[in-house]
Design a protein around this motif. Sequence first.
Motif, PDB file in Angstrom:
ATOM      1  N   ASP A 141       0.735  -1.009   0.015  1.00 48.84           N
ATOM      2  CA  ASP A 141       0.025  -0.037   0.015  1.00 48.84           C
ATOM      3  C   ASP A 141       0.807   1.291  -0.055  1.00 48.84           C
ATOM      4  OD1 ASP A 141       1.035  -0.155   2.716  1.00 48.84           O
ATOM      5  OD2 ASP A 141      -0.971  -0.301   3.516  1.00 48.84           O
ATOM      6  N   TRP A 142       2.105   1.091  -0.092  1.00 50.10           N
ATOM      7  CA  TRP A 142       3.262   2.347  -0.120  1.00 50.10           C
ATOM      8  C   TRP A 142       4.212   1.878  -0.900  1.00 50.10           C
ATOM      9  CZ3 TRP A 142       5.980   4.536   4.835  1.00 50.10           C
ATOM     10  CH2 TRP A 142       6.276   5.741   4.532  1.00 50.10           C
ATOM     11  N   PRO A 143       3.940   2.201  -2.292  1.00 51.42           N
ATOM     12  CA  PRO A 143       5.036   1.613  -3.189  1.00 51.42           C
ATOM     13  C   PRO A 143       6.380   2.450  -3.412  1.00 51.42           C
ATOM     14  CG  PRO A 143       3.066   2.032  -4.266  1.00 51.42           C
ATOM     15  CD  PRO A 143       2.713   2.477  -2.872  1.00 51.42           C
ATOM     16  N   LYS A 144       6.365   3.715  -2.685  1.00 47.78           N
ATOM     17  CA  LYS A 144       7.625   4.269  -2.831  1.00 47.78           C
ATOM     18  C   LYS A 144       8.575   3.800  -1.623  1.00 47.78           C
ATOM     19  CE  LYS A 144       6.305   8.826  -4.337  1.00 47.78           C
ATOM     20  NZ  LYS A 144       6.150  10.291  -4.265  1.00 47.78           N
ATOM     21  N   ILE A 145       7.989   3.002  -0.438  1.00 47.05           N
ATOM     22  CA  ILE A 145       8.919   2.352   0.402  1.00 47.05           C
ATOM     23  C   ILE A 145       9.813   1.335  -0.150  1.00 47.05           C
ATOM     24  CG2 ILE A 145       7.504   0.440   1.114  1.00 47.05           C
ATOM     25  CD1 ILE A 145       7.740   1.469   4.004  1.00 47.05           C
ATOM     26  N   HIS A 157      -1.183  -3.442   8.004  1.00 44.36           N
ATOM     27  CA  HIS A 157      -1.745  -2.287   8.734  1.00 44.36           C
ATOM     28  C   HIS A 157      -1.865  -1.131   7.880  1.00 44.36           C
ATOM     29  CE1 HIS A 157      -0.239  -4.056  12.622  1.00 44.36           C
ATOM     30  NE2 HIS A 157       0.572  -4.693  12.010  1.00 44.36           N
ATOM     31  N   PRO A 158      -2.682  -0.168   8.598  1.00 43.46           N
ATOM     32  CA  PRO A 158      -2.914   1.038   7.696  1.00 43.46           C
ATOM     33  C   PRO A 158      -1.695   1.928   7.837  1.00 43.46           C
ATOM     34  CG  PRO A 158      -4.158   1.265   9.759  1.00 43.46           C
ATOM     35  CD  PRO A 158      -3.741  -0.166   9.735  1.00 43.46           C
ATOM     36  N   LEU A 159      -1.380   2.902   6.919  1.00 44.47           N
ATOM     37  CA  LEU A 159      -0.288   3.511   7.333  1.00 44.47           C
ATOM     38  C   LEU A 159      -0.163   4.451   8.418  1.00 44.47           C
ATOM     39  CD1 LEU A 159       0.240   5.537   3.772  1.00 44.47           C
ATOM     40  CD2 LEU A 159       1.595   3.876   4.633  1.00 44.47           C
ATOM     41  N   SER A 217       3.615   8.937   9.495  1.00 49.92           N
ATOM     42  CA  SER A 217       4.326   8.566   7.989  1.00 49.92           C
ATOM     43  C   SER A 217       4.672   9.863   7.406  1.00 49.92           C
ATOM     44  CB  SER A 217       3.258   7.589   7.159  1.00 49.92           C
ATOM     45  OG  SER A 217       1.895   8.463   7.124  1.00 49.92           O
ATOM     46  N   SER A 218       3.915  10.941   7.792  1.00 52.68           N
ATOM     47  CA  SER A 218       4.432  12.374   7.199  1.00 52.68           C
ATOM     48  C   SER A 218       5.983  12.452   7.438  1.00 52.68           C
ATOM     49  CB  SER A 218       3.261  13.291   7.441  1.00 52.68           C
ATOM     50  OG  SER A 218       3.493  13.706   8.899  1.00 52.68           O
ATOM     51  N   SER A 219       6.259  12.224   8.513  1.00 52.28           N
ATOM     52  CA  SER A 219       7.642  12.541   9.081  1.00 52.28           C
ATOM     53  C   SER A 219       8.782  11.638   8.418  1.00 52.28           C
ATOM     54  CB  SER A 219       7.668  12.394  10.458  1.00 52.28           C
ATOM     55  OG  SER A 219       7.724  11.023  11.030  1.00 52.28           O
ATOM     56  N   ILE A 220       8.198  10.527   7.722  1.00 54.14           N
ATOM     57  CA  ILE A 220       9.321   9.693   7.210  1.00 54.14           C
ATOM     58  C   ILE A 220       9.693   9.900   5.732  1.00 54.14           C
ATOM     59  CG2 ILE A 220       9.578   7.341   6.227  1.00 54.14           C
ATOM     60  CD1 ILE A 220       7.504   6.168   8.422  1.00 54.14           C
ATOM     61  N   PRO A 221      10.757  10.196   5.540  1.00 56.91           N
ATOM     62  CA  PRO A 221      11.410  10.602   4.136  1.00 56.91           C
ATOM     63  C   PRO A 221      10.613  10.134   2.997  1.00 56.91           C
ATOM     64  CG  PRO A 221      13.240  10.438   5.515  1.00 56.91           C
ATOM     65  CD  PRO A 221      12.061   9.622   6.273  1.00 56.91           C
ATOM     66  N   ARG A 222       9.877  11.063   2.102  1.00 56.14           N
ATOM     67  CA  ARG A 222       9.391  10.476   0.905  1.00 56.14           C
ATOM     68  C   ARG A 222      10.630  10.236  -0.070  1.00 56.14           C
ATOM     69  NH1 ARG A 222       4.380   8.748   1.739  1.00 56.14           N
ATOM     70  NH2 ARG A 222       3.360   9.754   3.616  1.00 56.14           N
ATOM     71  N   LEU A 223      10.406   9.064  -0.924  1.00 55.70           N
ATOM     72  CA  LEU A 223      11.215   8.697  -2.007  1.00 55.70           C
ATOM     73  C   LEU A 223      11.096   8.990  -3.072  1.00 55.70           C
ATOM     74  CD1 LEU A 223      11.735   5.340  -0.073  1.00 55.70           C
ATOM     75  CD2 LEU A 223      12.845   7.670   0.540  1.00 55.70           C
TER      76      LEU A 223
END
Length: 269
Positions: free
Chosen positions: A230-234, A257-259, A263-269
């Motif tokens: 559910d979070w492809p960028k990860i 689990h849901p995000l 999660s907004s504090s985790i670096p976006r890739l």
Amino acid sequence: MQPQRIKKRAILGGTFDPIHCGHLGIAYAALEQAGLNQIIWVTDRHKRDPRQQSRVEFEHRQEMVSLAIAPEPAFCLGPASPEDPEAGYAIVTWQSLQQRYPNSQWYWIIGADAFSTLPKWYRASELVEACEWLVAPRSPSSPPVNYPEETPLLMEISPLNLQKGRPKLNCTLGTNPSHPLDHTALIKTEEICQQVAIAFKTRQIHLRWQILQSQTLPMASTLLRHHWCDWPKIRTWVPEPVQIYIQTHHLYQNPQHPLPPHSSSIPRL
């Protein structure tokens, strides 16, 4: 006949479920800081942390490690751990590798949380005298870890940033040199190491250790397992060959689990 030159070898153990760029970052930090000749990656067959819910088999995890470390000549895949959980204790792992590589000066790479439990490990005194300990700083965001007494040490290691200057890894996270070392994490890790050293000093044992100078990142195998779908960028947290392997073998395909709220504090890739 000249005697063989002693080589500096380190052991890096974990469940690697899955291996990611943070694990590789720890290894590169140790390789450069300690001047190691070789790092031996040991995949633990048994998942000893009760919080781990993944059903990915050992053979898959071992193969993913092999793919991830293949570009680096100084990395070596260790022998498969035995099926008997008691045979997988750290001291047994070291003894097996010492027989295979007799002319070695040994190091053990480990995260600060796991290192804090060292006085409780099975036959810890023997292992402490055999190795120098390269401790990865504890990330302030890491959850506390409470392992039972005499838990074998091949635990998940707190992941760290990739070191600059290692272009062989195809990982997009952790290559930004603008992230300074987390001094809070270093101070906390220093406290942990001092406490462990004092514990062994009471046993008349000298503990040799140093903290790896590497940045901490909010990167963890747990997040990868939970959010691979559910979070492809990860997915860019793992090297490309491992991404392909996971997709080919349909691993981590069920979102657990849901995000997370943070999660907004985790670096976006």
